[in-house]
Write a protein that holds these residues in place. Sequence first.
Motif, PDB file in Angstrom:
ATOM      1  N   ASP A 100       0.874  -1.181   0.000  1.00  0.00           N
ATOM      2  CA  ASP A 100       0.000   0.000   0.000  1.00  0.00           C
ATOM      3  C   ASP A 100       0.903   1.221   0.000  1.00  0.00           C
ATOM      4  OD1 ASP A 100      -2.524  -0.988   0.007  1.00  0.00           O
ATOM      5  OD2 ASP A 100      -2.562  -1.354   2.180  1.00  0.00           O
TER       6      ASP A 100
ATOM      7  N   LYS B  12      -2.711 -15.836   1.550  1.00  0.00           N
ATOM      8  CA  LYS B  12      -3.583 -15.273   2.605  1.00  0.00           C
ATOM      9  C   LYS B  12      -2.991 -15.572   3.988  1.00  0.00           C
ATOM     10  CE  LYS B  12      -7.540 -13.773   0.590  1.00  0.00           C
ATOM     11  NZ  LYS B  12      -6.760 -12.904  -0.355  1.00  0.00           N
TER      12      LYS B  12
ATOM     13  N   LEU C 139      -0.109 -13.294   4.599  1.00  0.00           N
ATOM     14  CA  LEU C 139      -0.598 -11.930   4.851  1.00  0.00           C
ATOM     15  C   LEU C 139      -1.150 -11.805   6.262  1.00  0.00           C
ATOM     16  CD1 LEU C 139      -1.119  -9.111   3.641  1.00  0.00           C
ATOM     17  CD2 LEU C 139      -3.374  -9.949   2.921  1.00  0.00           C
ATOM     18  N   GLY C 140      -1.888 -12.829   6.681  1.00  0.00           N
ATOM     19  CA  GLY C 140      -2.445 -12.823   8.041  1.00  0.00           C
ATOM     20  C   GLY C 140      -1.343 -12.769   9.084  1.00  0.00           C
TER      21      GLY C 140
ATOM     22  N   THR D 144       0.194  -9.328   9.180  1.00  0.00           N
ATOM     23  CA  THR D 144      -0.684  -8.364   9.848  1.00  0.00           C
ATOM     24  C   THR D 144      -0.613  -8.547  11.351  1.00  0.00           C
ATOM     25  OG1 THR D 144      -2.105  -8.661   7.913  1.00  0.00           O
ATOM     26  CG2 THR D 144      -3.014  -7.392   9.767  1.00  0.00           C
ATOM     27  N   ARG D 145      -0.615  -9.810  11.795  1.00  0.00           N
ATOM     28  CA  ARG D 145      -0.529 -10.058  13.256  1.00  0.00           C
ATOM     29  C   ARG D 145       0.781  -9.541  13.821  1.00  0.00           C
ATOM     30  NH1 ARG D 145      -3.043 -14.628  11.692  1.00  0.00           N
ATOM     31  NH2 ARG D 145      -1.147 -15.894  11.613  1.00  0.00           N
TER      32      ARG D 145
ATOM     33  N   GLN E  96       2.725  -5.723  10.619  1.00  0.00           N
ATOM     34  CA  GLN E  96       3.164  -5.260   9.296  1.00  0.00           C
ATOM     35  C   GLN E  96       1.915  -5.001   8.455  1.00  0.00           C
ATOM     36  OE1 GLN E  96       6.230  -4.763   8.596  1.00  0.00           O
ATOM     37  NE2 GLN E  96       7.210  -5.802  10.323  1.00  0.00           N
ATOM     38  N   SER E  97       1.410  -3.770   8.503  1.00  0.00           N
ATOM     39  CA  SER E  97       0.114  -3.535   7.833  1.00  0.00           C
ATOM     40  C   SER E  97       0.294  -2.850   6.492  1.00  0.00           C
ATOM     41  CB  SER E  97      -0.759  -2.670   8.749  1.00  0.00           C
ATOM     42  OG  SER E  97      -0.003  -1.499   9.052  1.00  0.00           O
ATOM     43  N   GLN E  98       1.546  -2.691   6.018  1.00  0.00           N
ATOM     44  CA  GLN E  98       1.754  -1.938   4.759  1.00  0.00           C
ATOM     45  C   GLN E  98       1.558  -2.810   3.517  1.00  0.00           C
ATOM     46  OE1 GLN E  98       4.075  -2.864   6.888  1.00  0.00           O
ATOM     47  NE2 GLN E  98       6.163  -2.666   6.136  1.00  0.00           N
TER      48      GLN E  98
ATOM     49  N   SER F 101      -0.902  -5.083   1.124  1.00  0.00           N
ATOM     50  CA  SER F 101      -2.321  -5.324   0.868  1.00  0.00           C
ATOM     51  C   SER F 101      -2.570  -6.751   0.375  1.00  0.00           C
ATOM     52  CB  SER F 101      -2.851  -4.335  -0.173  1.00  0.00           C
ATOM     53  OG  SER F 101      -2.061  -4.439  -1.342  1.00  0.00           O
ATOM     54  N   SER F 102      -1.562  -7.380  -0.207  1.00  0.00           N
ATOM     55  CA  SER F 102      -1.756  -8.796  -0.586  1.00  0.00           C
ATOM     56  C   SER F 102      -0.405  -9.477  -0.706  1.00  0.00           C
ATOM     57  CB  SER F 102      -2.503  -8.891  -1.916  1.00  0.00           C
ATOM     58  OG  SER F 102      -1.584  -8.819  -3.000  1.00  0.00           O
TER      59      SER F 102
END
Lengths: 90, 90
Positions: free
Chosen positions: A48, B20, B23-24, B27-28, B31-33, B35-36
């Motif tokens: 992003d 997926k 990515l999960g 995110t945990r 690391q939210s930057q 998107s896929s």
Amino acid sequence: MPTIVVEVMPKAELLDPQGKAVLGALTRLGQSQFSSVRVGKRFELTVDGEVTDAVLAEVKTLADEMLSNSVIEDVVGIHVVSTEPAGASV
Amino acid sequence: MPTIVVEVMPKAELLDPQGKAVLGALTRLGQSQFSSVRVGKRFELTVDGEVTDAVLAEVKTLADEMLSNSVIEDVVGIHVVSTEPAGASV
């Protein structure tokens, strides 16, 4: 959105059973011009926003710690590719 | 000996459970930057002798027919790399 590709391969000095299996299949098909086959992983991380040096450094750390098993694998490449993920239907 | 790299990715329009999952996990870890994430395969074929156009054409056919499942995957790259397989200890 930019995509970062991370390439991970089994360490060269380790036996690669998957690679051996593919090589065996190629040989049985009469494809004898290959002396070895190695099979690794290719990650595409879609980012992003901008790919800054900080993001690249973060991806390097993630590649070493999460996307590869440093005991049996090497991270052989990290590069930024086009904004469209490969093979995306446009 | 020259090495040919074949890169195979899941078709963009298909669900990529492995991607997926990665990515999960990212995110945990905060690391939210991203998107896929998509996870594919990277083959290194070491060739005995020269890489001629005929050998490359052969590899293209093999990539489509053997190294990838054309129903769910796309061959996204075929290129010749240095003579030493990546990560080889020299």
